[in-house]
Write a protein that holds these residues in place. Structure first.
Motif, mmCIF file in Angstrom:
data_model
loop_
_atom_site.group_PDB
_atom_site.id
_atom_site.type_symbol
_atom_site.label_atom_id
_atom_site.label_comp_id
_atom_site.label_asym_id
_atom_site.label_seq_id
_atom_site.Cartn_x
_atom_site.Cartn_y
_atom_site.Cartn_z
ATOM 1 N N PRO A 45 110.015 33.744 40.725
ATOM 2 C CA PRO A 45 108.767 33.845 40.643
ATOM 3 C C PRO A 45 108.382 33.954 42.627
ATOM 4 C CG PRO A 45 109.056 32.090 39.445
ATOM 5 C CD PRO A 45 109.797 32.162 39.613
ATOM 6 N N SER A 46 108.007 34.707 42.750
ATOM 7 C CA SER A 46 107.062 34.861 44.064
ATOM 8 C C SER A 46 106.704 34.175 43.869
ATOM 9 C CB SER A 46 106.230 36.281 44.497
ATOM 10 O OG SER A 46 106.247 36.140 45.263
ATOM 11 N N GLY A 47 106.300 32.793 45.180
ATOM 12 C CA GLY A 47 105.203 31.869 45.382
ATOM 13 C C GLY A 47 106.428 30.177 44.557
ATOM 14 N N CYS A 48 107.603 30.664 44.550
ATOM 15 C CA CYS A 48 107.876 29.470 43.444
ATOM 16 C C CYS A 48 108.973 27.830 44.873
ATOM 17 C CB CYS A 48 108.975 29.731 42.260
ATOM 18 S SG CYS A 48 110.307 30.134 43.288
ATOM 19 N N GLY A 49 108.215 28.313 45.978
ATOM 20 C CA GLY A 49 108.954 27.487 46.836
ATOM 21 C C GLY A 49 110.345 27.754 47.181
ATOM 22 N N LYS A 50 110.588 29.191 47.020
ATOM 23 C CA LYS A 50 112.822 29.563 47.927
ATOM 24 C C LYS A 50 112.443 29.032 49.398
ATOM 25 C CE LYS A 50 112.214 33.581 45.737
ATOM 26 N NZ LYS A 50 110.241 33.396 44.892
ATOM 27 N N SER A 51 111.330 30.000 50.085
ATOM 28 C CA SER A 51 111.653 29.963 51.338
ATOM 29 C C SER A 51 111.269 28.127 51.546
ATOM 30 C CB SER A 51 110.638 30.299 52.304
ATOM 31 O OG SER A 51 110.427 32.011 51.515
ATOM 32 N N THR A 52 110.315 27.552 51.180
ATOM 33 C CA THR A 52 110.119 25.658 51.680
ATOM 34 C C THR A 52 111.477 25.274 51.532
ATOM 35 O OG1 THR A 52 108.076 27.168 50.740
ATOM 36 C CG2 THR A 52 109.018 24.427 50.713
ATOM 37 N N LEU A 53 112.657 26.301 50.371
ATOM 38 C CA LEU A 53 113.612 25.026 50.002
ATOM 39 C C LEU A 53 114.283 25.401 50.990
ATOM 40 C CD1 LEU A 53 115.242 22.875 48.392
ATOM 41 C CD2 LEU A 53 116.336 25.065 47.144
ATOM 42 N N PHE A 86 116.126 35.539 58.457
ATOM 43 C CA PHE A 86 114.920 34.871 57.487
ATOM 44 C C PHE A 86 114.609 36.299 56.601
ATOM 45 C CE2 PHE A 86 115.160 32.255 61.361
ATOM 46 C CZ PHE A 86 114.079 31.155 60.654
ATOM 47 N N GLN A 87 113.551 35.921 55.843
ATOM 48 C CA GLN A 87 112.761 37.481 55.134
ATOM 49 C C GLN A 87 112.264 37.718 55.946
ATOM 50 O OE1 GLN A 87 110.204 35.083 52.204
ATOM 51 N NE2 GLN A 87 109.598 36.707 51.031
ATOM 52 N N SER A 88 111.732 37.952 57.053
ATOM 53 C CA SER A 88 111.157 38.897 57.881
ATOM 54 C C SER A 88 112.412 39.277 59.072
ATOM 55 C CB SER A 88 109.726 38.579 59.196
ATOM 56 O OG SER A 88 109.965 37.517 59.258
ATOM 57 N N THR A 196 117.053 35.516 46.259
ATOM 58 C CA THR A 196 116.306 36.804 45.667
ATOM 59 C C THR A 196 115.430 36.856 44.960
ATOM 60 O OG1 THR A 196 117.730 38.987 45.344
ATOM 61 C CG2 THR A 196 118.630 37.234 45.119
ATOM 62 N N HIS A 197 115.161 38.403 44.447
ATOM 63 C CA HIS A 197 114.295 38.429 43.582
ATOM 64 C C HIS A 197 115.480 39.496 43.143
ATOM 65 C CE1 HIS A 197 110.371 37.380 44.884
ATOM 66 N NE2 HIS A 197 110.569 37.432 45.379
ATOM 67 N N ASP A 198 116.573 39.821 43.363
ATOM 68 C CA ASP A 198 117.282 40.741 42.431
ATOM 69 C C ASP A 198 118.281 39.906 41.764
ATOM 70 O OD1 ASP A 198 118.145 44.226 42.995
ATOM 71 O OD2 ASP A 198 119.063 43.034 41.583
ATOM 72 N N ALA A 214 108.198 28.641 37.441
ATOM 73 C CA ALA A 214 106.947 29.020 38.592
ATOM 74 C C ALA A 214 106.122 27.870 39.339
ATOM 75 C CB ALA A 214 106.145 29.806 37.805
ATOM 76 N N ARG A 215 105.105 27.754 39.970
ATOM 77 C CA ARG A 215 105.156 26.393 40.566
ATOM 78 C C ARG A 215 104.530 25.539 40.052
ATOM 79 N NH1 ARG A 215 101.617 29.165 44.265
ATOM 80 N NH2 ARG A 215 100.015 28.974 42.982
ATOM 81 N N PRO A 216 104.240 24.434 39.911
ATOM 82 C CA PRO A 216 105.830 23.980 41.379
ATOM 83 C C PRO A 216 107.478 24.525 41.047
ATOM 84 C CG PRO A 216 104.671 21.746 40.001
ATOM 85 C CD PRO A 216 104.310 23.630 39.294
#
Ligand SMILES: Nc1ncnc2c1ncn2[C@@H]1O[C@H](COP(=O)(O)OP(=O)(O)OP(=O)(O)O)[C@@H](O)[C@H]1O
Ligand SMILES: [Mg+2]
Lengths: 263, 258
Positions: A45-53, A86-88, A196-198, A214-216
């Motif tokens: 889910p969004s905000g669970c730390g995927k990008s952070t990892l 990157f995501q962006s 991914t979310h998909d 989900a977070r954390p």
């Protein structure tokens, strides 16, 4: 020796509180080992730390505890051995498509003739022939992400990190991009971490799907995808695929409910 | 009514721009030729053109213009040569910024024109003093603005460069500088405009040549036509240099417009 084996050892990340608030535990201690040439997709889910990892593996962020090893060497800073998409959109706006793809090669001082040959081959692989002289602004979102993938691959990294690279694309374009990336991976065999979310996207490409809570965030499920490569898009309609999809949908749903009720 | 931010055709833009100039001159002509304002205080446009023509043909005003332009260009170039590299370093390296930023912020508010008496004392009435006035007036502004621009470079582009194997120097040379080059050019264009105001002040005091010198001479002769002509010449040169700068930027940074 074939390289690209990644080992994430009890890596956690806590962000200090904003405006005196409580610190954010973005990532619980996470351990994971990735074999060379694995294609791993990460769902959560969004905000669970995927990008952070991913950023920690890339060396763009430091873990609060634990460490990351690539081929036995500890990761401390970003480097050419870990390519990232990157995501962006992060193409350099002052360089055209060709120059963007050549960026890493130029930085390493690859001789011009060799560099041009490599760039040309990736222009073809991602289907951007005829657009080499375009500025990023003149490209569609999908073309920009294809250029970004080519830019990362042209550098020949040991491991490729992709953070929701197709997140902003429509379904059709997204499917084509998945086939494109999968095709390249089947030929070049690199270690890949793909966020991914998909769910379909995750199953279609992966040899292994990780589900984060989900977070954390922590890794809650680690599911091998035994569908044979090379994969054709028709695999998405097979019973095996549907079974995996049903299972992952359940796993994700529980987390999404948790994430939603938490706020 | 036009919609917000909606572009207009080129011809219409030029036409609108010119029409305000026309309107401005018309009001001026009406006020002076119509007898609403005394000739002693404000010359009419026709006298202004005649005086200007005399200045150029009989009194060698072209040489004054040349002098002023060279002072501005000289002082400004010196300032840019010092300020742009320093600004880039400050934007890129936080310790350098911490070292210089407070002083530069303070120095930025020191009025360049107030230095003129001091500079005359130190450097005399020659060209060095004129160049120094412009240098002092421009250098701190450029440093600070460049540092802010470089410091605000998109972080994701810097991170992308690192993951492509760029080193710290590579990031400065191949990301921070090219990413901000158009902005730096824009800063230079802006500060060049300010440099024009400093040069005239410098020339008003203790100078034997230049547009500012002509203006102060004309004041003692009550020749308002000449003064206005001088002011208009400055405006025109500013307009031309602005135009050249913009054209140069368009040529140098085509990716900006794409
Ligand atoms: N620089 C930061 N400072 C403080 N908190 C941060 C920072 N970066 C991320 N976080 C927090 O860490 C958590 C995880 O963020 P992250 O970007 O890794 O999520 P994500 O799983 O990639 O989400 P998404 O799918 O929406 O991209 C979030 O709660 C976020 O608020
Ligand atoms: Mg993310």
């Amino acid at each position: 020796m074939k390289s690209g084996s990644l080992s994430i050892e009890a890596v956690s990340r806590v962000f200090p509180g904003v405006h005196g608030g409580a610190p954010t535990r973005a990532l619980e201690p996470t351990t994971l080992s990735v074999a060379p040439n694995d294609f791993i997709t990460i769902l959560g889910p969004s905000g669970c730390g995927k990008s952070t990892l991913l950023r920690i593996v890339a060396g763009l962020d430091s873990p609060t505890s634990g460490r990351v090893l690539l081929d036995g060497r500890a990761v401390t800073r970003p480097g050419a051995d870990r390519g990232m998409v990157f995501q962006s959109y992060t193409l350099f706006p002052w360089l055209n498509v060709f120059e963007n793809i050549a960026f890493g090669l130029n930085e390493r001082g690859v001789p011009e003739a060799e560099r041009n040959a490599i760039v040309e081959s990736y222009v073809d692989k991602v289907g951007l022939r005829g657009f080499e002289r375009h500025w990023p602004k003149q490209l569609s979102g999908g073309m920009q992400q294809r250029t970004a993938i080519a830019r990362a691959l042209a550098n020949d990294p040991e491991i490729l990190l992709l953070d929701e690279p197709f997140g902003a694309l429509d379904n059709q374009t997204r499917s084509l991009m998945q086939e494109l990336l999968l095709g390249i991976w089947e030929r070049e065999r690199k270690t890949v971490l793909f966020v991914t979310h998909d769910i379909e996207e995750a199953i279609f490409m992966a040899s292994r799907v990780l589900v984060m809570s989900a977070r954390p965030g922590r890794i809650k499920a680690d599911i091998a995808v035994d569908l044979p490569y090379p994969r054709h898009y028709t695999v998405k309609t097979t019973p095996e695929f549907s079974a995996l999809k049903a299972r992952l949908t359940e796993e994700i749903r529980a987390e999404a409910v948790l994430a939603a009720t938490e706020h | 009514m036009p919609r917000p931010l909606a572009p207009i055709p080129n011809t219409q833009r030029v036409l609108l721009g010119v029409s305000f100039f026309v309107l401005f001159v018309a009001c001026w002509a009406l006020a002076t030729l119509g007898g609403f304002v005394s000739k002693i205080f404000l010359a009419d446009p026709i006298t202004m053109v005649q005086n200007g023509w005399e200045l150029l043909t009989k009194f060698g005003f072209a040489r004054d213009i040349g002098m002023t332009v060279w002072r501005v260009v000289g002082g400004f170039t010196l300032a840019a040569l010092v300020a742009v590299p320093l600004g880039i370093l400050m934007g890129a390296y936080k310790p350098v910024e911490a070292f210089f930023e407070p002083f530069v912020s303070f120095a930025r508010y020191l009025p360049a024109s107030a230095f003129i008496p001091l500079l005359i004392l130190w450097a005399g009435l020659g060209e060095t003093q004129k160049l120094l006035v412009i240098f002092i007036g421009s250098v701190f502004q450029i440093v600070l603005m460049v540092a802010v621009a470089v410091g605000a470079t998109r972080r994701d582009l810097v991170e992308a460069a690192y993951t492509l194997g760029a080193g710290d120097q590579g990031v400065v040379r191949r990301v921070l500088i090219p990413a901000n080059a158009p902005e730096i050019a824009e800063i230079l264009r802006l500060v060049l405009g300010w440099a024009w105001t400093y040069v005239i002040v410098a020339e008003l005091i203790g100078s034997s040549e230049g547009i500012g010198h002509m203006i102060i001479e004309s004041q003692s002769l009550m020749a308002t036509g000449q003064i206005i002509f001088g002011i208009i010449v400055i405006g025109l040169i500013g307009l031309i240099s602005d135009f050249l700068f913009k054209a140069l930027n368009r040529g140098l940074f085509p990716w900006r417009l794409a």
